[in-house]
Write a protein that holds these residues in place. Structure first.
Motif, PDB file in Angstrom:
ATOM      1  N   LEU A  30      54.931  43.260  37.253  1.00 39.87           N
ATOM      2  CA  LEU A  30      53.394  42.476  37.662  1.00 39.87           C
ATOM      3  C   LEU A  30      52.040  43.044  38.176  1.00 39.87           C
ATOM      4  O   LEU A  30      52.183  43.892  38.052  1.00 39.87           O
ATOM      5  N   VAL A  31      51.639  42.502  37.150  1.00 47.16           N
ATOM      6  CA  VAL A  31      49.560  43.218  37.765  1.00 47.16           C
ATOM      7  C   VAL A  31      48.894  42.000  38.419  1.00 47.16           C
ATOM      8  O   VAL A  31      49.466  40.685  38.150  1.00 47.16           O
ATOM      9  N   LEU A  32      48.197  42.705  39.177  1.00 48.50           N
ATOM     10  CA  LEU A  32      47.241  41.436  39.754  1.00 48.50           C
ATOM     11  C   LEU A  32      46.399  41.566  40.071  1.00 48.50           C
ATOM     12  O   LEU A  32      45.565  42.959  39.113  1.00 48.50           O
ATOM     13  N   ASP A  33      45.226  40.265  39.818  1.00 55.15           N
ATOM     14  CA  ASP A  33      43.717  40.160  39.551  1.00 55.15           C
ATOM     15  C   ASP A  33      43.030  40.400  40.751  1.00 55.15           C
ATOM     16  O   ASP A  33      43.364  38.481  41.019  1.00 55.15           O
ATOM     17  N   VAL A  34      42.755  40.956  41.561  1.00 49.39           N
ATOM     18  CA  VAL A  34      42.117  40.676  42.333  1.00 49.39           C
ATOM     19  C   VAL A  34      40.480  40.769  43.030  1.00 49.39           C
ATOM     20  O   VAL A  34      40.094  41.370  42.544  1.00 49.39           O
ATOM     21  N   LYS A  35      40.393  39.588  43.424  1.00 49.89           N
ATOM     22  CA  LYS A  35      38.755  39.224  42.724  1.00 49.89           C
ATOM     23  C   LYS A  35      38.156  39.737  43.876  1.00 49.89           C
ATOM     24  O   LYS A  35      38.229  39.634  45.585  1.00 49.89           O
ATOM     25  N   THR A  36      36.925  39.992  43.542  1.00 50.71           N
ATOM     26  CA  THR A  36      35.547  40.550  45.177  1.00 50.71           C
ATOM     27  C   THR A  36      34.623  39.235  44.478  1.00 50.71           C
ATOM     28  O   THR A  36      34.085  39.125  43.287  1.00 50.71           O
ATOM     29  N   GLY A  37      33.959  38.975  45.649  1.00 50.53           N
ATOM     30  CA  GLY A  37      31.870  38.699  45.021  1.00 50.53           C
ATOM     31  C   GLY A  37      32.313  37.281  46.171  1.00 50.53           C
ATOM     32  O   GLY A  37      33.245  36.812  46.138  1.00 50.53           O
ATOM     33  N   SER A  38      31.402  36.728  45.692  1.00 52.30           N
ATOM     34  CA  SER A  38      31.327  35.019  46.376  1.00 52.30           C
ATOM     35  C   SER A  38      32.138  34.038  45.994  1.00 52.30           C
ATOM     36  O   SER A  38      31.652  33.158  47.348  1.00 52.30           O
ATOM     37  N   GLY A  78      60.410  47.850  44.188  1.00 49.85           N
ATOM     38  CA  GLY A  78      61.163  48.377  43.076  1.00 49.85           C
ATOM     39  C   GLY A  78      61.071  47.325  42.484  1.00 49.85           C
ATOM     40  O   GLY A  78      61.726  47.385  41.287  1.00 49.85           O
ATOM     41  N   LEU A  79      59.261  46.610  42.408  1.00 51.21           N
ATOM     42  CA  LEU A  79      58.739  45.735  41.078  1.00 51.21           C
ATOM     43  C   LEU A  79      57.587  46.744  41.017  1.00 51.21           C
ATOM     44  O   LEU A  79      56.901  47.004  41.418  1.00 51.21           O
ATOM     45  N   LYS A  80      57.549  47.132  39.696  1.00 48.06           N
ATOM     46  CA  LYS A  80      56.580  47.778  39.320  1.00 48.06           C
ATOM     47  C   LYS A  80      55.204  47.265  38.868  1.00 48.06           C
ATOM     48  O   LYS A  80      54.760  45.972  38.174  1.00 48.06           O
ATOM     49  N   THR A  81      54.093  47.524  39.324  1.00 54.24           N
ATOM     50  CA  THR A  81      52.932  46.729  39.666  1.00 54.24           C
ATOM     51  C   THR A  81      51.866  47.820  39.627  1.00 54.24           C
ATOM     52  O   THR A  81      51.613  48.452  40.258  1.00 54.24           O
ATOM     53  N   SER A  82      50.434  47.114  38.936  1.00 58.57           N
ATOM     54  CA  SER A  82      49.880  47.818  39.508  1.00 58.57           C
ATOM     55  C   SER A  82      48.522  46.531  39.451  1.00 58.57           C
ATOM     56  O   SER A  82      49.111  44.922  39.862  1.00 58.57           O
ATOM     57  N   ALA A  83      47.136  46.780  39.932  1.00 55.27           N
ATOM     58  CA  ALA A  83      46.067  45.671  40.536  1.00 55.27           C
ATOM     59  C   ALA A  83      44.824  45.870  39.762  1.00 55.27           C
ATOM     60  O   ALA A  83      44.286  47.105  39.379  1.00 55.27           O
ATOM     61  N   LEU A  84      43.750  44.681  38.962  1.00 54.27           N
ATOM     62  CA  LEU A  84      42.584  45.031  38.783  1.00 54.27           C
ATOM     63  C   LEU A  84      41.700  44.598  40.172  1.00 54.27           C
ATOM     64  O   LEU A  84      42.215  43.431  39.927  1.00 54.27           O
ATOM     65  N   ILE A  85      40.833  44.989  40.167  1.00 53.66           N
ATOM     66  CA  ILE A  85      39.356  43.931  40.781  1.00 53.66           C
ATOM     67  C   ILE A  85      38.550  43.560  40.450  1.00 53.66           C
ATOM     68  O   ILE A  85      37.824  44.830  39.970  1.00 53.66           O
ATOM     69  N   LEU A 125      48.875  45.113  47.975  1.00 57.37           N
ATOM     70  CA  LEU A 125      50.490  44.476  47.422  1.00 57.37           C
ATOM     71  C   LEU A 125      50.647  45.715  46.827  1.00 57.37           C
ATOM     72  O   LEU A 125      52.321  45.717  46.119  1.00 57.37           O
ATOM     73  N   VAL A 126      50.137  46.655  45.771  1.00 61.49           N
ATOM     74  CA  VAL A 126      50.248  47.392  44.591  1.00 61.49           C
ATOM     75  C   VAL A 126      51.491  48.391  45.415  1.00 61.49           C
ATOM     76  O   VAL A 126      52.277  48.594  44.865  1.00 61.49           O
ATOM     77  N   ALA A 127      51.191  49.010  46.687  1.00 67.72           N
ATOM     78  CA  ALA A 127      52.286  49.794  47.432  1.00 67.72           C
ATOM     79  C   ALA A 127      53.157  48.889  48.260  1.00 67.72           C
ATOM     80  O   ALA A 127      54.265  49.755  47.717  1.00 67.72           O
ATOM     81  N   VAL A 128      53.266  48.105  48.355  1.00 73.66           N
ATOM     82  CA  VAL A 128      53.885  47.124  48.389  1.00 73.66           C
ATOM     83  C   VAL A 128      55.136  46.847  46.895  1.00 73.66           C
ATOM     84  O   VAL A 128      56.743  46.725  47.194  1.00 73.66           O
TER      85      VAL A 128
END
Length: 437
Positions: free
Chosen positions: A196-204, A229-236, A221-224
């Motif tokens: 899973l990859v997470l797209d975490v938004k930031t800004g207005s 057991g789900l391999k996960t990364s995130a981009l902000i 999100l990544v730690a949990v």
């Protein structure tokens, strides 16, 4: 422990053991824990927070409140992406077919828009015949044969999340990072993913407008997810301006098809889409480095394979067989289409992206409550971005409206969302990356 004892323990700042959390969520799902008790629990978590261990336990308990999909019969990796929401964010429409073209299966279970953010399912509702609620047999068939299927959440996947979210929505506890984390990840874990990859938004235009809060959510999100057991990364990623140059359901579908065919690709949208795809290619073992992964996903997009997968998915889920080739025939246009100009010429120095999203809502293209119907024809395209000059020849955007009253209100809102000044250096498009743990 009794439900009231669990609530009191969290109210007093004590850590809950996994068995207590599992009992509370299980009781709520079965009806032995009341809505009032669930609301009290949510408020206690809002004020006292949760450790990462508690968040993992809550996420797993919510996952196990319903069915968990099993894709072990497939001959390749299974992956998905989740975005925390924004304006002009149609990445899912390109990401799923790009990955499918590389042999990665994407059973994407998406949601509808609420407030200023658009929803992936609402975009697909603009395509005639496309079913966002197929039965499980068809869902599995499309994933297996096409490689991707984008549908809505079924009633048997993480049902505890659906009811708990409704309570959070009316009790002022939506912004709790532990509860957001469990809500997002319980559904993704129930989907049976391998990455899973997470797209975490930031800004207005983000629910978490500051980089500090966005990073806090991404790290949670990544730690949990990895702890469960789900391999996960995130981009902000930046949401200080719409990601695509279109905002509005049918218009974002058109933008996505143009992107896939190469007719038009917004540069910011291309960079974010390919970066998220590359994360999943790397985590799925299809590449040995992020550079190799980027090369693979770029080729899958640019050589037309991803466009073919998108067309096949649309047809397999009930849409037109020729949607890619004859999009104009199938997407219904709005009756009013005109340019929106700024009061005076200038350089775009700041955009209230939430305001742009609310202008789409004012047109009828979004919801103020979940029961609202929406007009898939309306919205904006050709949106000006930060640093662009607008004048009598270059409008802020092109408006698509159903009637004059909504058009006038949306024009007012759009102009108010744009502020002009000196040329600026836009914030970084990708503000951070959280590695799998």
């Amino acid at each position: 422990m009794l439900p009231q004892e669990i609530i009191a323990a969290k109210r007093d700042g004590l850590a809950l053991d996994p068995a207590s959390i599992e009992a509370f969520v299980g009781g709520y799902t079965k009806g032995s824990v009341s809505h009032a008790q669930a609301a009290a629990f949510a408020m206690a978590v809002y004020f006292q927070g949760m450790s990462m261990e508690e968040r993992v336990a809550l996420t797993l308990a919510m996952r196990d409140s319903g069915a968990v999909l099993d894709w072990s019969d497939l001959d390749g990796p299974v992956a998905d992406k989740h975005s925390t929401g924004g304006v002009g964010d149609n990445v899912s429409l390109m990401l799923a077919p790009i990955l499918a073209a590389l042999g990665i299966y994407v059973p994407m279970i998406s949601g509808r828009g609420l407030g200023h953010t658009g929803g992936t399912l609402d975009k697909f509702d603009a395509i005639p015949g496309y079913t966002t609620s197929p039965d499980n047999v068809l869902f599995r068939k499309v994933v297996r044969e096409v490689g991707c299927a984008i549908i809505g959440q079924t009633a048997d996947l993480a049902p505890a999340d659906k009811t708990l979210y409704a309570i959070r929505d009316v009790t002022g506890t939506v912004e709790s990072v532990p509860l957001i984390t469990a809500s997002i990840l319980s559904k993704k874990l129930a989907a049976g993913l391998g990455a899973l990859v997470l797209d975490v938004k930031t800004g207005s235009g983000a629910f978490m407008p500051t980089l500090e809060r966005s990073r806090e959510l991404a790290e949670s999100l990544v730690a949990v997810a990895n702890g469960a057991g789900l391999k996960t990364s995130a981009l902000i990623t930046d949401m200080n301006e719409p990601l695509a140059s279109a905002a509005g359901n049918g218009l974002e579908v058109r933008n996505a098809v143009d992107f896939l065919t190469g007719a038009h690709q917004d540069p910011r949208l291309r960079k974010v889409t390919l970066a998220l795809c590359a994360e999943l290619v790397l985590m799925s073992g299809k590449a040995g480095s992020i550079g190799e992964a980027l090369s693979l996903v770029t080729d899958a997009l640019d050589d037309g394979r991803a466009a073919e997968k998108f067309g096949a998915m649309v047809a397999a889920l009930g849409g037109p067989d020729d949607f890619i080739e004859n999009m104009d025939r199938h997407l219904v246009p709005a009756p009013i289409v005109r340019d929106v100009f700024a009061i005076s010429a200038g350089v775009v120095g700041e955009i209230d992206t939430r305001g742009v999203g609310m202008a789409v809502v004012a047109l009828g293209g979004g919801r103020t409550n979940p029961a609202d119907s929406i007009d898939h024809r309306v919205g904006f395209d050709r949106l000006a971005g930060l640093g662009e000059s607008v004048d009598g020849g270059r409008p802020i955007a092109r408006l698509h409206a159903a009637d004059e009253a909504s058009a006038a209100e949306a024009e007012r809102r759009l102009r108010a969302a744009y502020r002009f000044g000196n040329a600026i250096v836009p914030p970084p498009l990708i503000a951070g990356r959280i590695n799998p743990t």
